[in-house]
Scaffold this motif. Sequence first.
Motif, PDB file in Angstrom:
ATOM      1  N   UNK A  31       0.845  -1.204   0.000  1.00 24.81           N
ATOM      2  CA  UNK A  31       0.000   0.000   0.000  1.00 24.81           C
ATOM      3  C   UNK A  31       0.873   1.245   0.000  1.00 24.81           C
ATOM      4  N   UNK A  32       0.771   2.044  -1.050  1.00 25.34           N
ATOM      5  CA  UNK A  32       1.493   3.312  -1.116  1.00 25.34           C
ATOM      6  C   UNK A  32       0.710   4.388  -0.364  1.00 25.34           C
ATOM      7  N   UNK A  33       1.440   5.240   0.349  1.00 26.86           N
ATOM      8  CA  UNK A  33       0.805   6.311   1.114  1.00 26.86           C
ATOM      9  C   UNK A  33       1.499   7.634   0.828  1.00 26.86           C
ATOM     10  N   UNK A  34       0.703   8.642   0.488  1.00 35.09           N
ATOM     11  CA  UNK A  34       1.213  10.004   0.331  1.00 35.09           C
ATOM     12  C   UNK A  34       0.988  10.739   1.647  1.00 35.09           C
ATOM     13  N   UNK A  35       2.033  11.366   2.181  1.00 31.40           N
ATOM     14  CA  UNK A  35       1.926  12.085   3.442  1.00 31.40           C
ATOM     15  C   UNK A  35       1.459  13.511   3.175  1.00 31.40           C
ATOM     16  N   UNK A  36       0.351  13.885   3.823  1.00 30.90           N
ATOM     17  CA  UNK A  36      -0.148  15.244   3.648  1.00 30.90           C
ATOM     18  C   UNK A  36      -1.612  15.367   4.031  1.00 30.90           C
ATOM     19  N   UNK A  37      -2.122  16.563   3.935  1.00 30.15           N
ATOM     20  CA  UNK A  37      -3.510  16.894   4.215  1.00 30.15           C
ATOM     21  C   UNK A  37      -4.392  16.307   3.110  1.00 30.15           C
ATOM     22  N   UNK A  38      -5.380  15.505   3.489  1.00 27.66           N
ATOM     23  CA  UNK A  38      -6.158  14.820   2.445  1.00 27.66           C
ATOM     24  C   UNK A  38      -7.084  15.757   1.677  1.00 27.66           C
ATOM     25  N   UNK A  39      -7.235  16.993   2.133  1.00 30.62           N
ATOM     26  CA  UNK A  39      -8.054  17.948   1.381  1.00 30.62           C
ATOM     27  C   UNK A  39      -7.339  18.442   0.137  1.00 30.62           C
ATOM     28  N   UNK A  40      -6.005  18.422   0.161  1.00 35.87           N
ATOM     29  CA  UNK A  40      -5.252  19.028  -0.939  1.00 35.87           C
ATOM     30  C   UNK A  40      -4.156  18.142  -1.518  1.00 35.87           C
ATOM     31  N   UNK A  41      -3.730  17.117  -0.796  1.00 35.96           N
ATOM     32  CA  UNK A  41      -2.639  16.262  -1.271  1.00 35.96           C
ATOM     33  C   UNK A  41      -3.111  15.407  -2.440  1.00 35.96           C
ATOM     34  N   UNK A  42      -2.290  15.303  -3.463  1.00 32.96           N
ATOM     35  CA  UNK A  42      -2.640  14.523  -4.645  1.00 32.96           C
ATOM     36  C   UNK A  42      -1.722  13.314  -4.781  1.00 32.96           C
ATOM     37  N   UNK A  43      -2.194  12.324  -5.500  1.00 33.19           N
ATOM     38  CA  UNK A  43      -1.380  11.146  -5.812  1.00 33.19           C
ATOM     39  C   UNK A  43      -1.386  10.946  -7.323  1.00 33.19           C
ATOM     40  N   UNK A  44      -0.432  10.173  -7.794  1.00 36.55           N
ATOM     41  CA  UNK A  44      -0.264   9.977  -9.237  1.00 36.55           C
ATOM     42  C   UNK A  44      -1.414   9.171  -9.835  1.00 36.55           C
ATOM     43  N   UNK A  45      -2.063   9.731 -10.830  1.00 29.23           N
ATOM     44  CA  UNK A  45      -3.078   8.975 -11.566  1.00 29.23           C
ATOM     45  C   UNK A  45      -2.679   8.792 -13.029  1.00 29.23           C
ATOM     46  N   UNK A  46      -1.514   9.336 -13.404  1.00 29.99           N
ATOM     47  CA  UNK A  46      -1.086   9.240 -14.798  1.00 29.99           C
ATOM     48  C   UNK A  46      -0.506   7.864 -15.116  1.00 29.99           C
ATOM     49  N   UNK A  47       0.202   7.281 -14.158  1.00 34.92           N
ATOM     50  CA  UNK A  47       0.868   6.002 -14.412  1.00 34.92           C
ATOM     51  C   UNK A  47      -0.117   4.847 -14.442  1.00 34.92           C
ATOM     52  N   UNK A  48      -0.960   4.755 -13.390  1.00 41.08           N
ATOM     53  CA  UNK A  48      -1.884   3.621 -13.267  1.00 41.08           C
ATOM     54  C   UNK A  48      -3.330   3.995 -13.525  1.00 41.08           C
ATOM     55  N   UNK A  49      -3.585   5.251 -13.814  1.00 43.50           N
ATOM     56  CA  UNK A  49      -4.946   5.660 -14.108  1.00 43.50           C
ATOM     57  C   UNK A  49      -5.687   6.149 -12.879  1.00 43.50           C
ATOM     58  N   UNK A  50      -6.861   6.731 -13.075  1.00 45.84           N
ATOM     59  CA  UNK A  50      -7.650   7.257 -11.956  1.00 45.84           C
ATOM     60  C   UNK A  50      -8.242   6.139 -11.106  1.00 45.84           C
ATOM     61  N   UNK A  51      -8.860   6.530 -10.010  1.00 49.44           N
ATOM     62  CA  UNK A  51      -9.408   5.578  -9.048  1.00 49.44           C
ATOM     63  C   UNK A  51     -10.888   5.311  -9.327  1.00 49.44           C
ATOM     64  N   UNK A  52     -11.294   4.084  -9.052  1.00 51.19           N
ATOM     65  CA  UNK A  52     -12.711   3.729  -9.138  1.00 51.19           C
ATOM     66  C   UNK A  52     -13.463   4.101  -7.868  1.00 51.19           C
ATOM     67  N   UNK A  53     -12.716   4.223  -6.772  1.00 56.08           N
ATOM     68  CA  UNK A  53     -13.325   4.465  -5.465  1.00 56.08           C
ATOM     69  C   UNK A  53     -12.402   5.335  -4.625  1.00 56.08           C
ATOM     70  N   UNK A  54     -12.989   6.302  -3.938  1.00 57.78           N
ATOM     71  CA  UNK A  54     -12.312   7.035  -2.867  1.00 57.78           C
ATOM     72  C   UNK A  54     -13.224   6.958  -1.652  1.00 57.78           C
TER      73      UNK A  54
END
Length: 251
Positions: A88-111
Amino acid sequence: MIDEDGHFGERVAEHYDQSSSSEFQPGVIEQTVDVLAELADGGRALELAIGTGRIALPLARRGVSVHGIELSRAMVARMRAKPGAEGIDVAIGDFATTTVDTKTEGPFSLAYLVYNTIMNLASQEAQVACFRNVAEHLAPGGCFVIEVMVPELRKIPPGQNIVPFHTSPAGWAYTVYDTVTQDATCHYIEIAKDGRGEARSVPFRYVWPAELDLMAQLAGLRLRDRWDGWNRQPFTENSTQHVSVWEKPIS
């Protein structure tokens, strides 16, 4: 004093998984994961405020690819010590503004954002930003799920603004509400075996279901389902919580 982990530093992380709250019971976790796995529908899932992996780890064991966002390094360290966390990859930051990569594996089906955590964003602006951030990460047809309490204002007698929600010989907890601003603060008092007491406070902003729907609309999402809980019972005027599902339109 608030450290870089916000209000969920090492002292909280150390005991977080020992909570007696119903949300930590195996049956409740299984029911939660059942719903989330179905909504992910074979796609990737993004957990906001992933914490110690209470939901992310069992969801990953179902074969769902899970990514997280979390402000507290102490909470993530607890998750990293558990089996399966290495996937499980985790990005450290405020979840209101922190972004994660969607270009490599594509967007998410669920948040998803569970256990009242939307209210830890202590301003309306931050809550709106959270919806917009999620919408940017979702694929068309993807879903955003929030589990949150219904504000307990009916418990407050006229002229008062305090609601106690835990009492025991080892401590107590109560919430102070400001019904004008929707600001509130949870106060926790803990008594050690030597009789010494410790206190901590956590600010939040309570939010109504209809207000969440408007935030979703501003982000380009639309309400798909709202239940009383993970058992998918109907949401009614007597419900004390809700699990809401908003969908990003396909076109």
